[in-house]
Scaffold this motif. Structure first.
Motif, PDB file in Angstrom:
ATOM      1  N   ALA A 238     -11.714  60.472  42.980  1.00 54.51           N
ATOM      2  CA  ALA A 238     -10.334  60.812  42.636  1.00 54.51           C
ATOM      3  C   ALA A 238     -10.285  62.040  41.723  1.00 54.51           C
ATOM      4  O   ALA A 238      -9.396  62.888  41.854  1.00 54.51           O
ATOM      5  CB  ALA A 238      -9.638  59.622  41.980  1.00 54.51           C
TER       6      ALA A 238
ATOM      7  N   PHE B  23       0.469  61.914  46.815  1.00 58.93           N
ATOM      8  CA  PHE B  23      -0.858  61.695  46.242  1.00 58.93           C
ATOM      9  C   PHE B  23      -1.874  61.283  47.304  1.00 58.93           C
ATOM     10  O   PHE B  23      -1.527  60.655  48.297  1.00 58.93           O
ATOM     11  CB  PHE B  23      -0.819  60.584  45.191  1.00 58.93           C
ATOM     12  CG  PHE B  23      -0.136  60.981  43.914  1.00 58.93           C
ATOM     13  CD1 PHE B  23      -0.863  61.514  42.861  1.00 58.93           C
ATOM     14  CD2 PHE B  23       1.227  60.815  43.765  1.00 58.93           C
ATOM     15  CE1 PHE B  23      -0.235  61.880  41.677  1.00 58.93           C
ATOM     16  CE2 PHE B  23       1.871  61.176  42.590  1.00 58.93           C
ATOM     17  CZ  PHE B  23       1.142  61.707  41.546  1.00 58.93           C
ATOM     18  N   THR B  24      -3.129  61.611  47.046  1.00 57.51           N
ATOM     19  CA  THR B  24      -4.236  61.009  47.774  1.00 57.51           C
ATOM     20  C   THR B  24      -4.662  59.801  46.965  1.00 57.51           C
ATOM     21  O   THR B  24      -4.910  59.909  45.761  1.00 57.51           O
ATOM     22  CB  THR B  24      -5.416  61.982  47.934  1.00 57.51           C
ATOM     23  OG1 THR B  24      -4.981  63.074  48.737  1.00 57.51           O
ATOM     24  CG2 THR B  24      -6.605  61.307  48.600  1.00 57.51           C
ATOM     25  N   VAL B  25      -4.736  58.659  47.606  1.00 55.82           N
ATOM     26  CA  VAL B  25      -5.070  57.411  46.938  1.00 55.82           C
ATOM     27  C   VAL B  25      -6.518  57.051  47.253  1.00 55.82           C
ATOM     28  O   VAL B  25      -6.911  56.997  48.420  1.00 55.82           O
ATOM     29  CB  VAL B  25      -4.138  56.265  47.411  1.00 55.82           C
ATOM     30  CG1 VAL B  25      -4.535  54.943  46.774  1.00 55.82           C
ATOM     31  CG2 VAL B  25      -2.685  56.609  47.113  1.00 55.82           C
TER      32      VAL B  25
ATOM     33  N   LYS C  70      -4.538  66.088  43.625  1.00 66.28           N
ATOM     34  CA  LYS C  70      -3.424  65.205  43.245  1.00 66.28           C
ATOM     35  C   LYS C  70      -3.812  63.822  43.731  1.00 66.28           C
ATOM     36  O   LYS C  70      -3.688  63.519  44.918  1.00 66.28           O
ATOM     37  CB  LYS C  70      -2.116  65.689  43.892  1.00 66.28           C
ATOM     38  CG  LYS C  70      -0.887  64.960  43.390  1.00 66.28           C
ATOM     39  CD  LYS C  70       0.396  65.566  43.949  1.00 66.28           C
ATOM     40  CE  LYS C  70       1.608  64.836  43.399  1.00 66.28           C
ATOM     41  NZ  LYS C  70       2.860  65.359  43.950  1.00 66.28           N
ATOM     42  N   SER C  71      -4.286  62.979  42.809  1.00 70.01           N
ATOM     43  CA  SER C  71      -4.909  61.732  43.256  1.00 70.01           C
ATOM     44  C   SER C  71      -4.605  60.557  42.342  1.00 70.01           C
ATOM     45  O   SER C  71      -4.208  60.724  41.189  1.00 70.01           O
ATOM     46  CB  SER C  71      -6.425  61.928  43.339  1.00 70.01           C
ATOM     47  OG  SER C  71      -6.935  62.271  42.058  1.00 70.01           O
ATOM     48  N   VAL C  72      -4.838  59.374  42.903  1.00 69.73           N
ATOM     49  CA  VAL C  72      -4.667  58.099  42.214  1.00 69.73           C
ATOM     50  C   VAL C  72      -5.910  57.267  42.481  1.00 69.73           C
ATOM     51  O   VAL C  72      -6.397  57.223  43.612  1.00 69.73           O
ATOM     52  CB  VAL C  72      -3.432  57.339  42.772  1.00 69.73           C
ATOM     53  CG1 VAL C  72      -3.371  55.920  42.249  1.00 69.73           C
ATOM     54  CG2 VAL C  72      -2.155  58.095  42.457  1.00 69.73           C
TER      55      VAL C  72
ATOM     56  N   TYR D 101       2.391  55.745  46.753  1.00 66.47           N
ATOM     57  CA  TYR D 101       1.748  56.920  46.158  1.00 66.47           C
ATOM     58  C   TYR D 101       1.607  58.034  47.190  1.00 66.47           C
ATOM     59  O   TYR D 101       1.839  59.203  46.887  1.00 66.47           O
ATOM     60  CB  TYR D 101       0.380  56.573  45.573  1.00 66.47           C
ATOM     61  CG  TYR D 101       0.441  55.934  44.208  1.00 66.47           C
ATOM     62  CD1 TYR D 101       0.946  56.629  43.112  1.00 66.47           C
ATOM     63  CD2 TYR D 101      -0.048  54.644  44.000  1.00 66.47           C
ATOM     64  CE1 TYR D 101       0.987  56.047  41.851  1.00 66.47           C
ATOM     65  CE2 TYR D 101      -0.018  54.062  42.741  1.00 66.47           C
ATOM     66  CZ  TYR D 101       0.499  54.771  41.667  1.00 66.47           C
ATOM     67  OH  TYR D 101       0.530  54.197  40.420  1.00 66.47           O
ATOM     68  N   CYS D 102       1.225  57.678  48.414  1.00 56.78           N
ATOM     69  CA  CYS D 102       1.113  58.692  49.478  1.00 56.78           C
ATOM     70  C   CYS D 102       2.469  59.342  49.738  1.00 56.78           C
ATOM     71  O   CYS D 102       2.552  60.564  49.905  1.00 56.78           O
ATOM     72  CB  CYS D 102       0.570  58.069  50.764  1.00 56.78           C
ATOM     73  SG  CYS D 102      -1.198  57.697  50.734  1.00 56.78           S
TER      74      CYS D 102
ATOM     75  N   SER E  31      -4.743  65.341  51.339  1.00 56.51           N
ATOM     76  CA  SER E  31      -3.545  64.904  50.649  1.00 56.51           C
ATOM     77  C   SER E  31      -2.316  65.049  51.535  1.00 56.51           C
ATOM     78  O   SER E  31      -2.152  66.086  52.167  1.00 56.51           O
ATOM     79  CB  SER E  31      -3.364  65.732  49.381  1.00 56.51           C
ATOM     80  OG  SER E  31      -2.343  65.215  48.590  1.00 56.51           O
ATOM     81  N   PRO E  32      -1.416  64.100  51.561  1.00 56.65           N
ATOM     82  CA  PRO E  32      -1.592  62.745  51.069  1.00 56.65           C
ATOM     83  C   PRO E  32      -2.354  61.886  52.086  1.00 56.65           C
ATOM     84  O   PRO E  32      -2.209  62.070  53.292  1.00 56.65           O
ATOM     85  CB  PRO E  32      -0.165  62.234  50.884  1.00 56.65           C
ATOM     86  CG  PRO E  32       0.635  62.988  51.894  1.00 56.65           C
ATOM     87  CD  PRO E  32      -0.052  64.332  52.054  1.00 56.65           C
TER      88      PRO E  32
END
Length: 181
Positions: free
Chosen positions: A27, A83-85, A32-34, A78-79, A5-6
């Motif tokens: 995810a 977030f981790t996408v 913390k992800s999308v 998002y990053c 992350s991210p």
């Protein structure tokens, strides 16, 4: 898993290869992800949307590329928010190099290609609420995946793997999937 992350993890493969299910479960494993579904950008088009059927017209290809560009922008944002996408979409052929280039940012990018046999993809497709193989055959897409798609990232034969095994393999081999950063 904190080291992810991210970042962006791009999951691709032919239709019914398990992209959505794997992306969702992956995810869910991250703090913390999308889960970014690339097809959602196609579905947002109300009028003027061109079907993704063989042979792809110039307009269909332009809309496909637009979809990939919007997804790359969303992933980057998002990053930037920490977030981790986990971004999943059907990205087959030489265009995979272009999509990777769209993600050139300060955030790491990993590419995972799910490669079940065409027979398994067709069987999985028949049990879904939506059947996707109307114009393309699994054999056609599998051939394009294996023969026309650059060998970028981590390629996994998921023919005999469960979703849980696939997610565990991705997490254990994420360094092999890294193409940027």
């Amino acid at each position: 898993m904190e080291n992810l992350s991210p970042a962006c993890i791009l999951i691709t493969g032919i239709m019914a290869s398990g992209k959505s299910t794997v992306a969702q479960q992956l995810a869910e494993q991250l703090p913390k992800s999308v889960h970014l579904r690339g097809d959602v950008f196609r579905k947002m088009m109300v009028n003027g949307r061109v079907p993704m059927e063989p042979p792809l017209t110039d307009e269909a290809f332009a809309q496909l590329k637009l979809r990939y560009q919007i997804a790359a922008t969303a992933a980057r944002q998002y990053c930037e928010a920490g977030f981790t996408v986990v971004y999943q979409d059907v990205i087959i052929g030489d265009i995979l190099k272009d999509v990777v280039a769209m993600h050139r940012t300060e955030f790491p990018l990993s590419v995972v290609v799910l490669c079940p046999s065409p027979e398994v993809a067709l069987q999985r497709d028949s049990t879904r609420h939506k059947q996707t193989y109307t114009g393309w055959t699994p054999e056609d897409l599998d051939r394009a995946l294996r023969e026309e798609t650059p060998q970028i990232g981590l390629w996994l034969d998921t023919t005999n793997l469960s979703i849980e095994e696939t997610v565990a393999m991705i997490l254990n081999r994420i360094d092999e999937a890294r193409v940027i950063g």
